[in-house]
Design a protein around this motif. Structure first.
Motif, PDB file in Angstrom:
ATOM      1  N   GLY A   1      18.523  46.122 -23.606  1.00 35.35           N
ATOM      2  CA  GLY A   1      17.416  46.526 -24.461  1.00 35.35           C
ATOM      3  C   GLY A   1      16.361  47.403 -23.831  1.00 35.35           C
ATOM      4  N   LEU A   2      16.549  47.863 -22.590  1.00 34.55           N
ATOM      5  CA  LEU A   2      15.532  48.679 -21.938  1.00 34.55           C
ATOM      6  C   LEU A   2      15.323  50.027 -22.634  1.00 34.55           C
ATOM      7  CD1 LEU A   2      16.339  47.999 -18.169  1.00 34.55           C
ATOM      8  CD2 LEU A   2      14.232  47.382 -19.370  1.00 34.55           C
ATOM      9  N   SER A   3      16.285  50.464 -23.412  1.00 32.73           N
ATOM     10  CA  SER A   3      16.159  51.750 -24.112  1.00 32.73           C
ATOM     11  C   SER A   3      15.391  51.622 -25.424  1.00 32.73           C
ATOM     12  CB  SER A   3      17.553  52.329 -24.406  1.00 32.73           C
ATOM     13  OG  SER A   3      18.277  51.452 -25.257  1.00 32.73           O
ATOM     14  N   LYS A   4      14.933  50.416 -25.753  1.00 31.46           N
ATOM     15  CA  LYS A   4      14.265  50.204 -27.051  1.00 31.46           C
ATOM     16  C   LYS A   4      12.864  49.618 -26.874  1.00 31.46           C
ATOM     17  CE  LYS A   4      18.488  49.705 -29.768  1.00 31.46           C
ATOM     18  NZ  LYS A   4      18.275  50.973 -30.476  1.00 31.46           N
ATOM     19  N   PRO A   5      11.965  50.347 -26.207  1.00 29.21           N
ATOM     20  CA  PRO A   5      10.599  49.838 -26.055  1.00 29.21           C
ATOM     21  C   PRO A   5       9.842  49.891 -27.375  1.00 29.21           C
ATOM     22  CG  PRO A   5      10.715  52.084 -25.263  1.00 29.21           C
ATOM     23  CD  PRO A   5      12.132  51.689 -25.617  1.00 29.21           C
ATOM     24  N   GLU A   6       8.874  48.999 -27.507  1.00 25.34           N
ATOM     25  CA  GLU A   6       7.954  49.063 -28.640  1.00 25.34           C
ATOM     26  C   GLU A   6       6.899  50.143 -28.382  1.00 25.34           C
ATOM     27  OE1 GLU A   6       7.865  47.019 -31.535  1.00 25.34           O
ATOM     28  OE2 GLU A   6       9.900  46.552 -30.879  1.00 25.34           O
ATOM     29  N   ASN A   7       6.512  50.283 -27.127  1.00 26.73           N
ATOM     30  CA  ASN A   7       5.454  51.241 -26.791  1.00 26.73           C
ATOM     31  C   ASN A   7       5.590  51.669 -25.328  1.00 26.73           C
ATOM     32  OD1 ASN A   7       2.939  52.655 -27.527  1.00 26.73           O
ATOM     33  ND2 ASN A   7       2.019  51.343 -25.968  1.00 26.73           N
ATOM     34  N   ILE A   8       5.175  52.893 -25.043  1.00 25.04           N
ATOM     35  CA  ILE A   8       5.167  53.433 -23.683  1.00 25.04           C
ATOM     36  C   ILE A   8       3.790  54.010 -23.379  1.00 25.04           C
ATOM     37  CG2 ILE A   8       6.023  55.298 -22.197  1.00 25.04           C
ATOM     38  CD1 ILE A   8       8.074  53.165 -22.404  1.00 25.04           C
ATOM     39  N   ASN A   9       3.249  53.635 -22.235  1.00 21.85           N
ATOM     40  CA  ASN A   9       2.061  54.284 -21.694  1.00 21.85           C
ATOM     41  C   ASN A   9       2.434  54.831 -20.321  1.00 21.85           C
ATOM     42  OD1 ASN A   9      -0.062  53.951 -23.649  1.00 21.85           O
ATOM     43  ND2 ASN A   9      -0.033  51.765 -23.181  1.00 21.85           N
ATOM     44  N   ALA A  10       2.369  56.138 -20.180  1.00 20.95           N
ATOM     45  CA  ALA A  10       2.788  56.769 -18.927  1.00 20.95           C
ATOM     46  C   ALA A  10       1.679  57.680 -18.414  1.00 20.95           C
ATOM     47  CB  ALA A  10       4.064  57.572 -19.131  1.00 20.95           C
ATOM     48  N   LYS A  11       1.638  57.834 -17.096  1.00 20.10           N
ATOM     49  CA  LYS A  11       0.707  58.791 -16.501  1.00 20.10           C
ATOM     50  C   LYS A  11       1.335  59.368 -15.244  1.00 20.10           C
ATOM     51  CE  LYS A  11      -2.035  55.413 -13.881  1.00 20.10           C
ATOM     52  NZ  LYS A  11      -3.409  54.944 -13.576  1.00 20.10           N
TER      53      LYS A  11
ATOM     54  N   THR B   1       2.660  60.469  -8.315  1.00 22.59           N
ATOM     55  CA  THR B   1       2.972  59.108  -8.738  1.00 22.59           C
ATOM     56  C   THR B   1       3.153  59.060 -10.246  1.00 22.59           C
ATOM     57  OG1 THR B   1       1.711  58.168  -6.902  1.00 22.59           O
ATOM     58  CG2 THR B   1       2.219  56.706  -8.738  1.00 22.59           C
ATOM     59  N   LEU B   2       4.320  58.622 -10.668  1.00 20.62           N
ATOM     60  CA  LEU B   2       4.626  58.435 -12.080  1.00 20.62           C
ATOM     61  C   LEU B   2       4.592  56.944 -12.391  1.00 20.62           C
ATOM     62  CD1 LEU B   2       5.659  59.316 -14.899  1.00 20.62           C
ATOM     63  CD2 LEU B   2       7.986  59.195 -13.967  1.00 20.62           C
ATOM     64  N   THR B   3       3.754  56.552 -13.342  1.00 18.91           N
ATOM     65  CA  THR B   3       3.650  55.155 -13.760  1.00 18.91           C
ATOM     66  C   THR B   3       4.050  55.054 -15.227  1.00 18.91           C
ATOM     67  OG1 THR B   3       1.807  54.830 -12.219  1.00 18.91           O
ATOM     68  CG2 THR B   3       2.151  53.138 -13.888  1.00 18.91           C
ATOM     69  N   ILE B   4       4.987  54.163 -15.506  1.00 25.01           N
ATOM     70  CA  ILE B   4       5.477  53.959 -16.872  1.00 25.01           C
ATOM     71  C   ILE B   4       5.310  52.485 -17.225  1.00 25.01           C
ATOM     72  CG2 ILE B   4       7.437  54.159 -18.455  1.00 25.01           C
ATOM     73  CD1 ILE B   4       8.662  56.169 -16.445  1.00 25.01           C
ATOM     74  N   GLU B   5       4.459  52.210 -18.196  1.00 26.37           N
ATOM     75  CA  GLU B   5       4.287  50.845 -18.700  1.00 26.37           C
ATOM     76  C   GLU B   5       5.025  50.736 -20.026  1.00 26.37           C
ATOM     77  OE1 GLU B   5       0.376  48.398 -18.665  1.00 26.37           O
ATOM     78  OE2 GLU B   5       0.635  49.095 -20.750  1.00 26.37           O
TER      79      GLU B   5
END
Length: 244
Positions: free
Chosen positions: A90-100, A109-113
């Motif tokens: 299920g990692l390909s089906k997020p409800e939401n992504i916050n990236a910077k 630095t790439l951060t993906i929440e």
């Protein structure tokens, strides 16, 4: 002659570059909404990766398989436990992504929440030893269900030149949080009632168990995600990923 060799090497280098698929969104780092655009781009890319994209070195992220065997404990003084053929579903089906994306003087630095309604982890579980004096010698499928988890992936990148500019991963980390963890050991005990009661007891103690579960992610799985991302970055020039 040297000029001709350099020219040919440059042609080969540029000829091997891949462009992003048209379905992948590209963002301009000079705009004020860059991180919002990046979040939307990564969200869309993850959704596309329900299926693998072998041309760009990307496997399916719907069911990510981990090849390593993890062992803990010992059968002499307690319980030897082995986990193998582990898959995150299920990692390909997020409800939401916050990236910077933070550009430093030497590294990026790439951060993906990524937040999910649930993720499941399937694994084969082997146990030898005793549980409260009860002998155990079994191999059984197990399904762990994470309730409303949030996974934060951090990738430290650096630039390098190979005919053109590329990124590569030099460090990767994972921080995982969840609001619940459910257990389903399919056949730990032959007695179905005992097996069910064991799963229920594990559910009740999920917070204590999560501390160990989380350490698996941080130590074992972070390098694998770093490798997956790096395989992709080797194929696609930096200019194809980010404008500006």
């Amino acid at each position: 002659m040297n000029s001709l060799v350099l020219f040919l090497l440059t042609v080969v280098a540029f000829g091997s570059c891949l462009k992003l698929p048209s379905s992948f969104k590209k963002c301009d780092r000079k705009t004020t909404d860059f991180n919002q655009c990046l979040s939307e781009a990564i969200y869309g890319a993850l959704r596309i990766l329900d299926k693998p994209l072998p041309s760009h070195g990307l496997p399916s992220l719907y069911g990510v398989e981990f090849p390593d065997v993890f062992t803990m404990g010992n059968s002499t003084y307690g319980l030897l436990q082995k986990f193998y053929q582990t898959r995150y579903i299920g990692l390909s089906k997020p409800e939401n992504i916050n990236a910077k994306l933070d550009f430093g003087p030497l590294t990026i630095t790439l951060t993906i929440e990524a937040t999910y309604s649930q993720l499941t982890v399937e694994t084969e579980f082997e146990a030898q030893g005793t549980i409260v004096l009860l002998p155990v010698n079994v191999i059984t499928p197990v399904v762990y269900t994470l309730v409303n988890p949030t996974y934060t992936f951090t990738f430290v990148l650096e630039e390098y030149e190979k005919g053109t500019t590329y990124f590569r991963v030099i460090d990767s980390k994972i921080d995982a949080q969840t609001q619940g963890l459910k257990f389903d050991y399919k056949g730990l005990f032959s007695n179905k009632v005992l097996n069910e009661e064991f799963n229920n007891a594990m559910d009740e103690k999920w917070r204590q168990i999560w501390i160990l579960f989380k350490s698996f992610d941080e130590v074992l799985f972070a390098p694998l995600f770093g490798t997956i991302f790096n395989d992709f970055l080797k194929k696609v020039p930096a200019a194809e990923l980010v404008d500006g």
